[in-house]
Write a protein that holds these residues in place. Structure first.
Motif, mmCIF file in Angstrom:
data_model
loop_
_atom_site.group_PDB
_atom_site.id
_atom_site.type_symbol
_atom_site.label_atom_id
_atom_site.label_comp_id
_atom_site.label_asym_id
_atom_site.label_seq_id
_atom_site.Cartn_x
_atom_site.Cartn_y
_atom_site.Cartn_z
ATOM 1 N N GLU A 129 -31.588 36.037 18.049
ATOM 2 C CA GLU A 129 -32.164 36.991 17.100
ATOM 3 C C GLU A 129 -31.295 37.179 15.859
ATOM 4 O O GLU A 129 -31.797 37.294 14.740
ATOM 5 N N THR A 130 -29.983 37.190 16.031
ATOM 6 C CA THR A 130 -29.095 37.413 14.887
ATOM 7 C C THR A 130 -29.087 36.220 13.925
ATOM 8 O O THR A 130 -28.642 36.355 12.789
ATOM 9 N N ALA A 131 -29.559 35.055 14.379
ATOM 10 C CA ALA A 131 -29.609 33.874 13.505
ATOM 11 C C ALA A 131 -30.925 33.785 12.730
ATOM 12 O O ALA A 131 -31.091 32.897 11.896
ATOM 13 N N ILE A 132 -31.856 34.720 13.000
ATOM 14 C CA ILE A 132 -33.176 34.712 12.351
ATOM 15 C C ILE A 132 -33.223 35.814 11.306
ATOM 16 O O ILE A 132 -32.926 36.983 11.595
ATOM 17 N N ALA A 133 -33.576 35.457 10.075
ATOM 18 C CA ALA A 133 -33.758 36.456 9.017
ATOM 19 C C ALA A 133 -35.142 37.067 9.148
ATOM 20 O O ALA A 133 -36.135 36.342 9.222
ATOM 21 N N HIS A 134 -35.207 38.400 9.204
ATOM 22 C CA HIS A 134 -36.464 39.142 9.380
ATOM 23 C C HIS A 134 -37.237 38.617 10.589
ATOM 24 O O HIS A 134 -38.352 38.093 10.459
ATOM 25 N N PRO A 135 -36.674 38.728 11.786
ATOM 26 C CA PRO A 135 -37.346 38.171 12.969
ATOM 27 C C PRO A 135 -38.646 38.892 13.277
ATOM 28 O O PRO A 135 -38.708 40.114 13.304
ATOM 29 N N ARG A 136 -39.697 38.138 13.492
ATOM 30 C CA ARG A 136 -40.979 38.647 13.987
ATOM 31 C C ARG A 136 -41.796 37.440 14.434
ATOM 32 O O ARG A 136 -41.962 36.477 13.705
ATOM 33 N N LEU A 137 -42.264 37.505 15.675
ATOM 34 C CA LEU A 137 -43.021 36.405 16.255
ATOM 35 C C LEU A 137 -44.487 36.556 15.874
ATOM 36 O O LEU A 137 -45.141 37.523 16.258
ATOM 37 N N SER A 138 -45.000 35.597 15.125
ATOM 38 C CA SER A 138 -46.399 35.634 14.715
ATOM 39 C C SER A 138 -47.305 35.346 15.905
ATOM 40 O O SER A 138 -46.969 34.523 16.766
ATOM 41 N N PRO A 139 -48.473 36.001 15.985
ATOM 42 C CA PRO A 139 -49.414 35.686 17.071
ATOM 43 C C PRO A 139 -50.039 34.306 16.925
ATOM 44 O O PRO A 139 -50.615 33.789 17.882
ATOM 45 N N LEU A 140 -49.917 33.699 15.738
ATOM 46 C CA LEU A 140 -50.506 32.381 15.523
ATOM 47 C C LEU A 140 -49.712 31.315 16.276
ATOM 48 O O LEU A 140 -48.497 31.406 16.426
ATOM 49 N N VAL A 141 -50.413 30.308 16.752
ATOM 50 C CA VAL A 141 -49.786 29.152 17.389
ATOM 51 C C VAL A 141 -50.601 27.923 17.024
ATOM 52 O O VAL A 141 -51.823 28.002 16.865
ATOM 53 N N GLU A 142 -49.928 26.798 16.838
ATOM 54 C CA GLU A 142 -50.613 25.538 16.513
ATOM 55 C C GLU A 142 -50.204 24.510 17.558
ATOM 56 O O GLU A 142 -49.024 24.263 17.773
ATOM 57 N N ASP A 143 -51.210 23.918 18.233
ATOM 58 C CA ASP A 143 -50.913 22.944 19.274
ATOM 59 C C ASP A 143 -51.371 21.554 18.853
ATOM 60 O O ASP A 143 -52.278 21.398 18.029
ATOM 61 N N TYR A 144 -50.723 20.542 19.415
ATOM 62 C CA TYR A 144 -51.080 19.150 19.146
ATOM 63 C C TYR A 144 -50.643 18.311 20.340
ATOM 64 O O TYR A 144 -49.623 18.599 20.975
ATOM 65 N N TYR A 145 -51.447 17.297 20.662
ATOM 66 C CA TYR A 145 -51.209 16.481 21.843
ATOM 67 C C TYR A 145 -50.982 15.028 21.433
ATOM 68 O O TYR A 145 -51.700 14.499 20.578
ATOM 69 N N LEU A 146 -49.977 14.404 22.050
ATOM 70 C CA LEU A 146 -49.663 13.006 21.797
ATOM 71 C C LEU A 146 -49.797 12.208 23.096
ATOM 72 O O LEU A 146 -49.230 12.593 24.125
ATOM 73 N N PHE A 147 -50.545 11.125 23.045
ATOM 74 C CA PHE A 147 -50.653 10.184 24.158
ATOM 75 C C PHE A 147 -49.948 8.903 23.721
ATOM 76 O O PHE A 147 -50.405 8.233 22.787
ATOM 77 N N ILE A 148 -48.843 8.592 24.376
ATOM 78 C CA ILE A 148 -47.980 7.505 23.927
ATOM 79 C C ILE A 148 -47.981 6.381 24.967
ATOM 80 O O ILE A 148 -47.646 6.617 26.139
ATOM 81 N N ILE A 149 -48.363 5.198 24.553
ATOM 82 C CA ILE A 149 -48.337 4.010 25.408
ATOM 83 C C ILE A 149 -47.234 3.100 24.875
ATOM 84 O O ILE A 149 -47.356 2.550 23.782
ATOM 85 N N GLU A 150 -46.169 2.961 25.650
ATOM 86 C CA GLU A 150 -45.042 2.136 25.196
ATOM 87 C C GLU A 150 -45.319 0.651 25.388
ATOM 88 O O GLU A 150 -44.985 -0.167 24.536
ATOM 89 N N GLU A 151 -45.916 0.292 26.527
ATOM 90 C CA GLU A 151 -46.210 -1.115 26.773
ATOM 91 C C GLU A 151 -47.321 -1.236 27.809
ATOM 92 O O GLU A 151 -47.603 -0.295 28.553
ATOM 93 N N LEU A 152 -47.942 -2.402 27.848
ATOM 94 C CA LEU A 152 -49.002 -2.695 28.798
ATOM 95 C C LEU A 152 -48.578 -3.877 29.671
ATOM 96 O O LEU A 152 -47.671 -4.633 29.322
ATOM 97 N N ARG A 153 -49.279 -4.024 30.796
ATOM 98 C CA ARG A 153 -48.931 -5.129 31.699
ATOM 99 C C ARG A 153 -49.171 -6.484 31.039
ATOM 100 O O ARG A 153 -48.431 -7.438 31.260
ATOM 101 N N GLU A 154 -50.224 -6.552 30.228
ATOM 102 C CA GLU A 154 -50.550 -7.793 29.531
ATOM 103 C C GLU A 154 -50.389 -7.586 28.034
ATOM 104 O O GLU A 154 -50.661 -6.497 27.531
#
Length: 355
Positions: free
Chosen positions: A118-143
């Motif tokens: 908290e002491t490292a945050i200037a004017h601390p206040r947690l906004s009710p807003l949230v933004e989500d995002y999903y990543l599907f990562i395929i590193e390699e395939l069998r073929e």
């Protein structure tokens, strides 16, 4: 990925004294990217956190990323390992993942983190807003598959994954969900949609980090938009009130004016901080990913809306100031008239007293 706004800014150097965080390194310069010097003081910080229950056989990992412009991103990550044997199983996995109550878990972690720093945050206040995002990562395939072959053969499955749908989508929706397609080599592919992305690449770290920062940028744009809406409502209420008599040297709208000034400064500083945190000039691949993702997030449209609202607020502010100045001028004119009357009547009054 879950992005939260926790305050005006985070002092990352002070954060380093409170948590065992790691400086997020600049983009690697792979795929022919041009490297850029960046100051460690402003680089985002990573904090590995406790494991989470497994989605399949392996436990998941979490980490927090701290940005100096007052945002924290919580990342949940599960490795598919040997539990998924075919890409066609991924649409069911995406629904299972989307059904988890991850936002609640992310917010619990954010509340705990902000309490510690908290002491490292200037004017601390947690906004009710949230933004989500999903990543599907395929590193390699069998073929071995080329990106183009993979896209042609599995576009229907990819569209389902990106839209979290149980049933196959129509051809029109498949095209819409997968139209933002980017490749650099013949064996890598990124598909970007508004709430999820699919990455087929063994060297995916820079792309994933970029999309995480873009998700944070989208959250900050939404936050500023909400703050401007709040200020607009306040200004509308003030504008529709009847004009009053204002005393000279008194500004009745001082708090509202200060809030507007802070919003304008915050909007400018946020844009500058986000630009500095990305540093993708000269990196054609990441610049292409950024441009395509920003287009899917409608970031430019949001920026235009924010600019328009700032212009409206400026006009309303000017209207209020003009109203105050007019009223104060009328007060001054009345005061001058009264002084003139007093000057005229005082000799008469003195003569009456002398008699």
């Amino acid at each position: 990925l879950f992005a939260f706004d926790v305050g005006y800014e985070i002092d990352l150097q002070l954060l380093d004294t409170k948590l065992l965080s790691i400086v997020l390194q600049p983009t690697s310069g792979k795929k022919g990217a041009a490297l850029h010097e960046k100051r460690a003081a402003s680089q985002p910080r990573l904090l590995p956190m406790e494991d989470v229950p497994p989605l399949f056989s392996e436990a998941g990992r979490t980490q927090a990323t701290f940005y100096d412009f007052g945002s924290i991103s919580i990342r949940f990550c599960w490795s598919l390992g040997q539990d998924v044997h075919d890409i066609e199983e991924l649409p069911q996995l995406s629904q299972r993942l989307y059904a988890l109550d991850l936002e609640r878990q992310a917010r619990e972690r954010i509340v705990e983190l902000t309490r510690k720093i908290e002491t490292a945050i200037a004017h601390p206040r947690l906004s009710p807003l949230v933004e989500d995002y999903y990543l599907f990562i395929i590193e390699e395939l069998r073929e071995p598959w080329s990106a183009e072959e993979l896209y042609k053969q599995l576009r229907a499955d990819f569209a389902q994954i990106l839209r979290f749908e149980a049933a196959p989508l129509s051809l029109v929706q498949q095209e819409e969900a997968t139209r933002s397609k980017i490749s650099y080599y013949s064996n890598d592919l990124v598909l970007l949609d508004w709430n999820a992305a699919l990455i087929f690449d063994s060297d995916y770290a820079d792309t994933a980090n970029l999309l995480e920062r873009l998700n944070v940028e989208l959250l900050e744009a939404r936050y500023l938009d909400a703050q401007l809406d709040k200020s607009l409502n306040e200004y509308r209420r003030l504008v529709h009130t009847r004009p009053q008599w204002y005393f000279p040297l008194r500004t009745p709208y001082k708090t509202v004016v200060q809030d507007l000034g802070e919003l304008r400064i915050e909007a400018s500083l946020l844009a500058e901080c986000v630009d500095n945190s990305l540093k993708i000039i000269g990196d054609q691949y990441l610049a292409g990913v950024y441009s395509a993702a920003a287009n899917r997030f409608y970031l430019r449209e949001r920026e235009i809306i924010i600019e328009r609202k700032l212009d409206i607020l400026t006009s309303l502010y000017q209207l209020l100031i003009d109203r105050i100045r007019t009223a104060q001028s009328q007060m001054l004119e009345l005061a001058i008239i009264l002084l003139i009357l007093i000057e005229i009547l005082m000799p008469l009054f003195n003569r009456l007293l002398a008699k």
